[in-house]
Scaffold this motif. Structure first.
Motif, short mmCIF file in Angstrom:
data_model
loop_
_atom_site.label_atom_id
_atom_site.label_comp_id
_atom_site.label_asym_id
_atom_site.label_seq_id
_atom_site.Cartn_x
_atom_site.Cartn_y
_atom_site.Cartn_z
N GLY A 366 -9.40 1.66 15.72
CA GLY A 366 -10.00 1.41 14.42
C GLY A 366 -9.47 0.14 13.80
N ALA A 367 -9.71 0.00 12.49
CA ALA A 367 -9.28 -1.21 11.78
C ALA A 367 -8.77 -0.84 10.41
N LEU A 368 -7.98 -1.75 9.82
CA LEU A 368 -7.42 -1.55 8.48
C LEU A 368 -7.48 -2.88 7.74
N MET A 369 -7.97 -2.83 6.49
CA MET A 369 -8.01 -4.00 5.63
C MET A 369 -7.30 -3.69 4.33
N VAL A 370 -6.45 -4.59 3.88
CA VAL A 370 -5.75 -4.45 2.60
C VAL A 370 -6.06 -5.70 1.78
N LEU A 371 -6.60 -5.49 0.59
CA LEU A 371 -6.98 -6.61 -0.26
C LEU A 371 -6.43 -6.43 -1.67
N GLY A 372 -6.20 -7.56 -2.34
CA GLY A 372 -5.69 -7.52 -3.69
C GLY A 372 -4.32 -8.17 -3.77
N GLU A 373 -3.81 -8.22 -4.96
CA GLU A 373 -2.51 -8.87 -5.18
C GLU A 373 -1.41 -8.14 -4.40
N GLY A 374 -0.63 -8.91 -3.60
CA GLY A 374 0.45 -8.33 -2.81
C GLY A 374 -0.02 -7.53 -1.62
N ALA A 375 -1.22 -7.86 -1.10
CA ALA A 375 -1.77 -7.12 0.03
C ALA A 375 -0.87 -7.20 1.25
N ASP A 376 -0.32 -8.40 1.51
CA ASP A 376 0.55 -8.56 2.68
C ASP A 376 1.83 -7.77 2.57
N VAL A 377 2.36 -7.69 1.33
CA VAL A 377 3.60 -6.92 1.11
C VAL A 377 3.33 -5.43 1.32
N PHE A 378 2.19 -4.96 0.79
CA PHE A 378 1.85 -3.56 0.96
C PHE A 378 1.64 -3.22 2.43
N ALA A 379 0.93 -4.10 3.16
CA ALA A 379 0.70 -3.85 4.57
C ALA A 379 2.01 -3.77 5.34
N ALA A 380 2.97 -4.62 4.96
CA ALA A 380 4.28 -4.58 5.61
C ALA A 380 4.96 -3.24 5.36
N SER A 381 4.80 -2.72 4.16
CA SER A 381 5.42 -1.42 3.86
C SER A 381 4.77 -0.30 4.64
N VAL A 382 3.44 -0.41 4.90
CA VAL A 382 2.74 0.59 5.72
C VAL A 382 3.29 0.56 7.14
N ARG A 383 3.49 -0.64 7.66
CA ARG A 383 3.99 -0.77 9.03
C ARG A 383 5.42 -0.27 9.13
N GLU A 384 6.24 -0.61 8.14
CA GLU A 384 7.64 -0.19 8.18
C GLU A 384 7.79 1.31 8.03
N SER A 385 6.87 1.93 7.30
CA SER A 385 6.95 3.38 7.09
C SER A 385 6.60 4.16 8.35
N GLY A 386 5.86 3.52 9.25
CA GLY A 386 5.47 4.20 10.49
C GLY A 386 4.35 5.19 10.31
N ILE A 387 3.64 5.09 9.19
CA ILE A 387 2.54 6.02 8.93
C ILE A 387 1.43 5.85 9.96
N VAL A 388 1.13 4.59 10.28
CA VAL A 388 0.14 4.29 11.33
C VAL A 388 0.90 3.60 12.46
#
Length: 421
Positions: A366-388
């Motif tokens: 699949g795919a994931l898109m994160v948009l908005g202010e601080g999108a890259d920071v939020f995406a990094a937190s998703v990766r670090e959390s290991g949720i996906v």
């Protein structure tokens, strides 16, 4: 005691008698070689382990296993020593010497017995002798053969231009006529000065080697190192297939010869029977049935595109409302793809807050898109959390996009909670 010498390529037992299936000989020498290394080794990991194995190349006094050359792949077979049987992985020519690659060493002077994979050998003989015949017929039309390839299923001759349908039919008819004439195929060892050396490999020592000319009756005479049939009758039949353009004006004409024709007919008949069952029609109705299905598919795709557009518009309204109220929104569409997410983003337009869009079913990519202010920071937190766990991607500022190799069970819901927390 005089050292044992190997027979030069050109005078090998397999070239003198292509019908030998078993042969006794002696090992002349054995040299260790390194097998090809795994392509998985990365430049970023120069010390990563390799799965390369040690192999060995044997020089034999003589051989019935043909080394790759003249457009013909090498034979396969077995070498039997007094202790064991060893598969021959490949045979190559080094100037005038045939080298047999094997997985274990065999000491020099060891007596061995060679056995050739006869089914493979005879198939190669049919294809190679058949190629000579095809090229000979094309020569009568002033159409030279520039190169040829003996493939595992299909072979081809490369020509300077594409043939017309009428020319292809004429060549095929003439070839099969020659097959029925049962012309003798024989090898001549002429005076070296009479052989066209331009057709020899650059690394072949013509002065010390043996030059061979393969004849098809009085129809053709061509320098060749390969193994050949003794009579055109053994080709059974020749079928010329499709043509594929190559380079600027060249054309590759594909063909089948001998037992491959029968096998191809059987495979295609079985395929047709399966299509008959799946399409619920007879063979002569398949083309019309597929045309109707193509029309239905186009109509279906148009309707799908229309309804998808309606869904995007309605979902965009819901997302905008969620962003206005909570400054965050999450959309997961297991049945959608990245193009749906892109359309949705375009319909939403400018917004304030954080928007996370995901697509792809569980146990699927699949795919994931994160948009908005601080999108890259939020995406990094998703990766670090290991949720996906299988998420990879990149971006900066207000947009980040990534791929999910495979959604695991529970990950979409966990991501939803993480976004909306």
């Amino acid at each position: 005691m005089a050292s044992i010498r190997s027979t030069v390529v050109g005078a090998l037992a397999c070239q003198k008698d292509s019908y030998l299936k078993k042969f006794e000989t002696t090992v002349v020498s054995c040299h260790e070689v390194q097998a090809a290394k795994s392509k998985s080794k990365s430049k970023k990991q120069p010390d990563a382990p390799s799965d390369a194995k040690t192999e060995y190349e044997l020089v034999l006094k003589d051989t019935i296993l043909f080394p790759e050359g003249g457009g013909q792949p090498s034979d396969s077979g077995v070498i039997t020593t007094p202790e064991t049987s060893i598969p021959v992985l490949a045979i190559r020519r080094a100037v005038l010497t045939a080298l047999h690659k094997v997985p274990i060493p065999v000491a020099p002077a060891t007596p061995v017995v060679l056995e050739v994979d006869w089914a493979r050998r005879f198939d190669h003989m049919q294809q190679h002798s058949g190629q000579h015949l095809i090229s000979a017929v094309l020569d009568t039309m002033q159409i030279p053969t520039l190169a040829w390839n003996l493939g595992e299923k299909f072979s081809y001759v490369e020509l300077p231009r594409k043939l017309t349908d009428e020319e292809v039919a004429a060549v095929e008819d003439r070839c099969n006529e020659v097959i029925r004439q049962a012309l003798t195929i024989w090898v001549e060892i002429p005076d070296k000065d009479l052989v066209n050396k331009q057709k020899l490999p650059d690394d072949y020592d013509a002065d010390s080697g043996v030059l061979r000319v393969v004849h098809i009756g009085d129809l053709d005479a061509n320098p060749c190192c390969g193994t050949h049939l003794s009579n055109t009758r053994e080709m059974n039949s020749i079928v010329l297939l499709h043509q594929v353009p190559n380079k600027s004006t060249n054309s590759r004409l594909f063909f089948l010869i001998g037992d491959r024709v029968r096998k191809y007919a059987a495979e295609n008949h079985a395929l047709m029977r399966r299509l008959n069952a799946r399409l619920s029609c007879q063979t002569d109705e398949i083309e019309a049935k597929v045309a109707r299905l193509e029309t239905l598919l186009r109509d279906s795709l148009k309707r799908e595109k229309m309804w998808a557009s309606e869904v995007v518009i309605n979902e965009a309204v819901t997302v905008k409302q969620a962003l206005q109220e909570h400054k965050r929104a999450f959309i997961y569409r297991p049945d959608a793809a990245l193009d749906y997410l892109t359309s949705l983003v375009g319909e939403i337009g400018a917004f304030e807050g954080l928007l996370v869009l995901a697509c792809g079913a569980v146990k699927s990519p699949g795919a994931l898109m994160v948009l908005g202010e601080g999108a890259d920071v939020f995406a990094a937190s998703v990766r670090e959390s290991g949720i996906v766990k299988s998420l990879k991607g990149g971006g900066k500022g207000g947009k980040w996009q990534g791929k999910v190799a495979e959604w695991e069970k529970g990950e979409p819901e966990a991501l939803r909670k993480f976004v909306l927390a």
